[in-house]
Design a protein around this motif. Structure first.
Motif, PDB file in Angstrom:
ATOM      1  N   LYS A 319      11.276   0.476   1.360  1.00  0.00           N
ATOM      2  CA  LYS A 319      10.069   1.087   0.802  1.00  0.00           C
ATOM      3  C   LYS A 319       8.855   0.269   1.204  1.00  0.00           C
ATOM      4  N   ALA A 320       7.802   0.960   1.635  1.00  0.00           N
ATOM      5  CA  ALA A 320       6.567   0.276   2.011  1.00  0.00           C
ATOM      6  C   ALA A 320       6.059  -0.567   0.844  1.00  0.00           C
ATOM      7  N   GLY A 321       5.646  -1.809   1.166  1.00  0.00           N
ATOM      8  CA  GLY A 321       5.132  -2.709   0.158  1.00  0.00           C
ATOM      9  C   GLY A 321       6.196  -3.513  -0.561  1.00  0.00           C
ATOM     10  N   ALA A 364       2.340  -2.622   2.851  1.00  0.00           N
ATOM     11  CA  ALA A 364       2.024  -1.438   2.050  1.00  0.00           C
ATOM     12  C   ALA A 364       1.502  -0.291   2.901  1.00  0.00           C
ATOM     13  N   ASP A 365       0.911  -0.623   4.060  1.00  0.00           N
ATOM     14  CA  ASP A 365       0.350   0.427   4.912  1.00  0.00           C
ATOM     15  C   ASP A 365       1.265   0.765   6.099  1.00  0.00           C
ATOM     16  N   SER A 366       2.541   0.370   6.035  1.00  0.00           N
ATOM     17  CA  SER A 366       3.482   0.718   7.111  1.00  0.00           C
ATOM     18  C   SER A 366       3.544   2.228   7.302  1.00  0.00           C
ATOM     19  N   VAL A 368       5.155   5.637   7.543  1.00  0.00           N
ATOM     20  CA  VAL A 368       6.403   6.127   6.970  1.00  0.00           C
ATOM     21  C   VAL A 368       7.080   7.088   7.933  1.00  0.00           C
ATOM     22  N   TYR A 386       9.726   4.398   3.820  1.00  0.00           N
ATOM     23  CA  TYR A 386       9.209   5.472   2.970  1.00  0.00           C
ATOM     24  C   TYR A 386       8.240   4.907   1.941  1.00  0.00           C
ATOM     25  N   ARG A 387       7.391   5.770   1.457  1.00  0.00           N
ATOM     26  CA  ARG A 387       6.450   5.359   0.409  1.00  0.00           C
ATOM     27  C   ARG A 387       6.821   5.995  -0.924  1.00  0.00           C
ATOM     28  N   GLN A 388       7.374   7.197  -0.856  1.00  0.00           N
ATOM     29  CA  GLN A 388       7.738   7.917  -2.076  1.00  0.00           C
ATOM     30  C   GLN A 388       8.900   8.854  -1.781  1.00  0.00           C
TER      31      GLN A 388
END
Length: 521
Positions: A319-321, A364-366, A368, A386-388
């Protein structure tokens, strides 16, 4: 009940050349003594019917078993094994000819088949899997005889569902048999080419890195060591582990049919397991499963040491971040894994040519979406950032579990499920994140299931694993009309992603015992 267990029984001979000659001599002798009473000799190594079909090892095993049960053939287990090996090598299928139907050989019994036309499904796949005829090759005359055999053995076939609404025999002979002969012919270029290019047994000896995934248990990896090779038989040992740290170790034996059909019997942590793998292009792919509970199995991929390649990334997402430990599994791995822009390797936890475990941090800004992971000059496009989580899919989306036990001879068949997370990339396109942890539950599928209290009686779902254990077989006095513990349920996976929860559903039938379990369903 037929089993593929006999396909892994080893034969011992002094040298490969002597063994091959001895095997052919033994097979011809067995056919002459046990088969030629009904099958006319056409030459010194050709017989009516027998020599005009091509099948998988399981297909030949089923044919010989049918001769035993229907025609009174008397044959020892050892002689039957010799025949299966001889016929599979001489009249088998090329890798390309089995590719679309390997799910049946691998006992993936929750597969929803898509093979063939609607007419083919109605005529051929209403009593057994579509895979069974697809995994055979015959000239049209032999397909005709197969049609006549069906009508002679099961006369009601014309009058049962999807038979009585048509001129069944006419359709079978005029439409289906010619179609099968055209699509699945006895003579094919693929088979001719494969016979010329089959690898020697010696190429299988050595160490193989393997990766796998078992629903309800998780990812696994390790090393499979293969020794021997005389007469296409091997000794096999596994040394591996699951992601939770539990061992995946075992020893057993294997046999190679037709140059690529790998069948092994391995005792793993006291459990007898079978490997049904296709070995091509330096890799083995297929499934390894519990002999007594075929639903308990791993998707299994192995590659031989020598050429650098990546087999799997476990887990297959971040997950990003966040930070996570990730293992890259493969062969001859050299260097530090590269996960692409925005995902940095902060430390190497452990390293070997078979597996590199690293700690990674995704900014965090990878970006997705799916991406490739590379080590040295090799890569695998099987990793996601993924972010969400936008959607959860329960796999399989439709499954059949079965009651059993309770003093009976047939064990319960579990339902085993994975929660597959999906996200959306910057362009709005859905992408698969991977299998994620979930909380599991069941609910009635419909009002009838609710009225019948199927959730109470049909079995129990393990909330943390996705493994459903069905109820006991036999009448239950606590149920209406003392019926048995069957049921019709929804399977629900709930995944927690930060502050949100996302759920997905699948449909599961809890059915009665399955009394006939052939090598090809």
């Amino acid at each position: 009940m037929l089993s593929i267990a006999g396909l892994a029984a080893p034969l011992a001979f002094a040298t490969a050349a002597h063994a091959q000659a001895q095997q052919q001599h033994d097979a011809l002798t067995i056919i002459s003594h046990t088969c030629a009473a009904c099958h006319t000799a056409e030459s010194k190594d050709s017989w009516s019917r027998i020599s005009h079909q091509r099948k998988t090892p399981e297909g030949w095993l089923m044919t010989i078993a049918r001769m035993q049960t229907m025609h009174g053939l008397v044959i020892s287990d050892a002689d039957r094994q010799i025949l299966v090996k001889y016929l599979s090598d001489r009249q088998g299928l090329a890798p390309s000819e089995t590719a679309d139907a390997r799910y049946a050989l691998e006992q993936r019994l929750n597969t929803q088949e898509t093979i063939g036309s609607e007419e083919f499904k109605q005529m051929c796949a209403r009593c057994h899997s579509a895979a069974r005829p697809v995994l055979q090759r015959r000239p049209v005359e032999e397909w005709d005889k197969l049609v006549n055999f069906h009508l002679g053995q099961w006369p009601s076939i014309e009058y049962s569902a999807m038979g009585r609404d048509r001129e069944w025999l006419q359709v079978a002979l005029k439409d289906i048999a010619p179609m099968l002969a055209k699509q699945y012919p006895y003579d094919s270029k693929d088979w001719a080419d494969w016979q010329k290019s089959r690898p020697a047994a010696s190429t299988f000896v050595g160490n193989w890195t393997f990766s796998g995934h078992m629903p309800g248990h998780g990812d696994a990896y390790g090393v499979m060591s293969v020794t021997g090779g005389a007469n296409d038989t091997f000794k096999v040992s596994l040394k591996g582990r699951y992601a939770d740290g539990s061992a995946l170790d075992g020893n057993g034996s294997a046999m190679l049919y037709d140059g690529y059909e790998w069948r092994a019997s391995i005792k793993v942590q006291g459990v007898e397991m079978r490997q049904v793998l296709a070995a091509t292009d330096g890799e083995m792919k297929g499934r390894m499963f519990d002999d007594a509970h075929t639903e308990r199995g791993l998707d299994f991929t192995a590659a031989k040491a020598g050429t650098a390649r990546i087999l799997a990334v476990q887990p297959e997402y971040i997950k990003a971040g966040t930070q996570a430990e990730v293992t890259v599994v493969g062969t001859n791995l050299q260097g530090t894994p590269d996960f692409g822009p925005g995902v940095a390797v902060t430390s190497v936890v452990s390293r070997s040519p078979q597996a590199i475990r690293v700690r990674v941090k995704a900014s965090a800004d990878s970006a997705v979406g799916p991406r490739a992971v590379s080590v040295g000059g090799v890569q695998l496009a099987d990793f996601s950032v993924y972010r969400q989580i936008k959607e959860v899919k329960v796999v399989p989306e439709y499954a059949v579990a079965r009651i059993g036990g309770n003093g009976g001879s047939v064990p319960k068949v579990e339902g085993r499920f994975d929660a597959q997370a999906w996200g959306v990339d910057a362009a709005g396109k859905p992408f698969r994140i991977g299998v994620v942890p979930a909380q599991w539950s069941v609910e009635p599928f419909n009002d009838q299931a609710k009225e019948d209290h199927d959730v109470k009686f049909a079995g129990a779902m393990q909330a943390s694993t996705g493994i459903f254990t069905p109820g006991d077989a036999g009448p239950n006095p606590a149920r209406r009309m003392s019926t048995n513990n069957t049921g019709n349920l929804n399977v629900i996976a709930t995944v927690t992603d930060g502050s949100q929860s996302v759920s997905g559903k699948a449909h599961m039938i809890v059915g009665v015992q399955r009394w006939n379990n052939p090598p090809i369903p």
